[in-house]
Design a protein around this motif. Sequence first.
Motif, PDB file in Angstrom:
ATOM      1  N   THR A 147       0.739  -1.245  -0.014  1.00 58.47           N
ATOM      2  CA  THR A 147       0.024  -0.151  -0.032  1.00 58.47           C
ATOM      3  C   THR A 147       0.957   1.244   0.061  1.00 58.47           C
ATOM      4  O   THR A 147       0.551   2.203  -0.652  1.00 58.47           O
ATOM      5  N   TRP A 148       1.751   1.435   0.914  1.00 60.41           N
ATOM      6  CA  TRP A 148       2.793   2.391   0.956  1.00 60.41           C
ATOM      7  C   TRP A 148       4.142   2.537   0.059  1.00 60.41           C
ATOM      8  O   TRP A 148       4.768   3.463   0.284  1.00 60.41           O
ATOM      9  N   LYS A 149       4.182   1.620  -0.535  1.00 57.37           N
ATOM     10  CA  LYS A 149       5.454   1.653  -1.447  1.00 57.37           C
ATOM     11  C   LYS A 149       5.761   2.766  -2.117  1.00 57.37           C
ATOM     12  O   LYS A 149       6.934   3.224  -2.556  1.00 57.37           O
ATOM     13  N   ASP A 150       4.341   3.266  -2.719  1.00 62.50           N
ATOM     14  CA  ASP A 150       4.785   4.451  -3.587  1.00 62.50           C
ATOM     15  C   ASP A 150       5.312   5.908  -2.912  1.00 62.50           C
ATOM     16  O   ASP A 150       5.584   6.644  -3.592  1.00 62.50           O
ATOM     17  N   ARG A 151       5.273   5.530  -1.407  1.00 58.18           N
ATOM     18  CA  ARG A 151       5.901   6.896  -0.752  1.00 58.18           C
ATOM     19  C   ARG A 151       7.355   6.599  -0.870  1.00 58.18           C
ATOM     20  O   ARG A 151       8.010   7.639  -0.334  1.00 58.18           O
ATOM     21  N   TYR A 152       7.721   5.370  -1.117  1.00 56.92           N
ATOM     22  CA  TYR A 152       9.421   5.087  -1.165  1.00 56.92           C
ATOM     23  C   TYR A 152       9.805   4.571  -2.409  1.00 56.92           C
ATOM     24  O   TYR A 152      10.258   3.145  -2.340  1.00 56.92           O
ATOM     25  N   PRO A 153       9.630   5.135  -3.475  1.00 60.54           N
ATOM     26  CA  PRO A 153       9.851   4.302  -4.794  1.00 60.54           C
ATOM     27  C   PRO A 153      11.413   4.147  -5.177  1.00 60.54           C
ATOM     28  O   PRO A 153      11.618   3.206  -5.744  1.00 60.54           O
ATOM     29  N   TYR A 160      12.217  -2.609   1.718  1.00 61.07           N
ATOM     30  CA  TYR A 160      10.771  -2.263   2.058  1.00 61.07           C
ATOM     31  C   TYR A 160      10.142  -3.156   2.851  1.00 61.07           C
ATOM     32  O   TYR A 160       9.270  -2.901   3.789  1.00 61.07           O
ATOM     33  N   ASP A 172       4.093  -1.644   6.398  1.00 63.60           N
ATOM     34  CA  ASP A 172       3.314  -1.618   5.440  1.00 63.60           C
ATOM     35  C   ASP A 172       1.898  -2.101   5.620  1.00 63.60           C
ATOM     36  O   ASP A 172       1.668  -3.346   6.333  1.00 63.60           O
ATOM     37  N   PRO A 219       3.981   9.804  -9.844  1.00 58.10           N
ATOM     38  CA  PRO A 219       2.769   9.566  -8.936  1.00 58.10           C
ATOM     39  C   PRO A 219       2.345   8.247  -8.699  1.00 58.10           C
ATOM     40  O   PRO A 219       2.057   7.869  -9.919  1.00 58.10           O
ATOM     41  N   HIS A 220       2.168   7.736  -7.787  1.00 60.73           N
ATOM     42  CA  HIS A 220       1.514   6.446  -7.258  1.00 60.73           C
ATOM     43  C   HIS A 220       2.538   5.109  -7.904  1.00 60.73           C
ATOM     44  O   HIS A 220       2.017   4.146  -7.616  1.00 60.73           O
TER      45      HIS A 220
END
Length: 251
Positions: A147-153, A160, A172, A219-220
């Motif tokens: 879910t939150w991987k897009d915050r830490y690409p 992660y 996560d 984004p995302h």
Amino acid sequence: MALKTVDYTERPDLWKRMPELFEGVWPEYNLHGDVIPGYWDRLHELFGNYQLVSHDPDTDDVLATARGIPCRWDGSHESLGPGLDAAIVAGFAEHDAGIAPNTLCALGIEVAPRHQGRKLATTMLEALRSTARAAGFGHVIVPLRPTWKDRYPLVPIGRYASWTREDGAAFDPWIRTHLRGGGVVAAAIPESSLITGTIAEWESWTGLSFPETGDYVFPHGLATVRIDREAEMGTYWEPNVWMVHESGLSR
């Protein structure tokens, strides 16, 4: 609200409203994978009883969906394969070759935006386990999209996936939900699902401009997209984390 879960073979009509009700659940770029679209119609045709919908039986309001494909798995983490795309290709190939499945691979769980926050993803995960159990399968395997991987690409997916909070729980939220539901982290896959497109397409999907060749955060995105100006092409590999669940089948 008393909900009911049915599969595609029971209520194919419920799926006709999916595009409207679930708009915005996935980032636009995620709708343009190189592998999945080519199998989508056949997924419902051959494996309709593994495509699930949760709905209100009084109003027929559709709340959530879960999709899966049966496959053959020997139970070892090493043989889970390179991710989502490979799992889909293998599932169809095994079906066409007459290989009997023993595992359900979950392809995705979606919750309609106006019904999010009600733990329906957990409900659909259990529905997949129940479906696997009813089919005589021992496991549900999940190429999970954190879910939150897009915050830490820029963080490698393996690192992660290993992150934890101060209380020791997984960092996560979606990984944490799976672990609480009895799942285990089996492997981190950096190249699970391939999405390629022209630079114009990637600019349309992301709302960004890509002036030169290079790797871009967008984004995302769970990782970066590689832009090649000379080839006029963008290439992105979506990472996933393999989770393994026991179906609860009595042995």
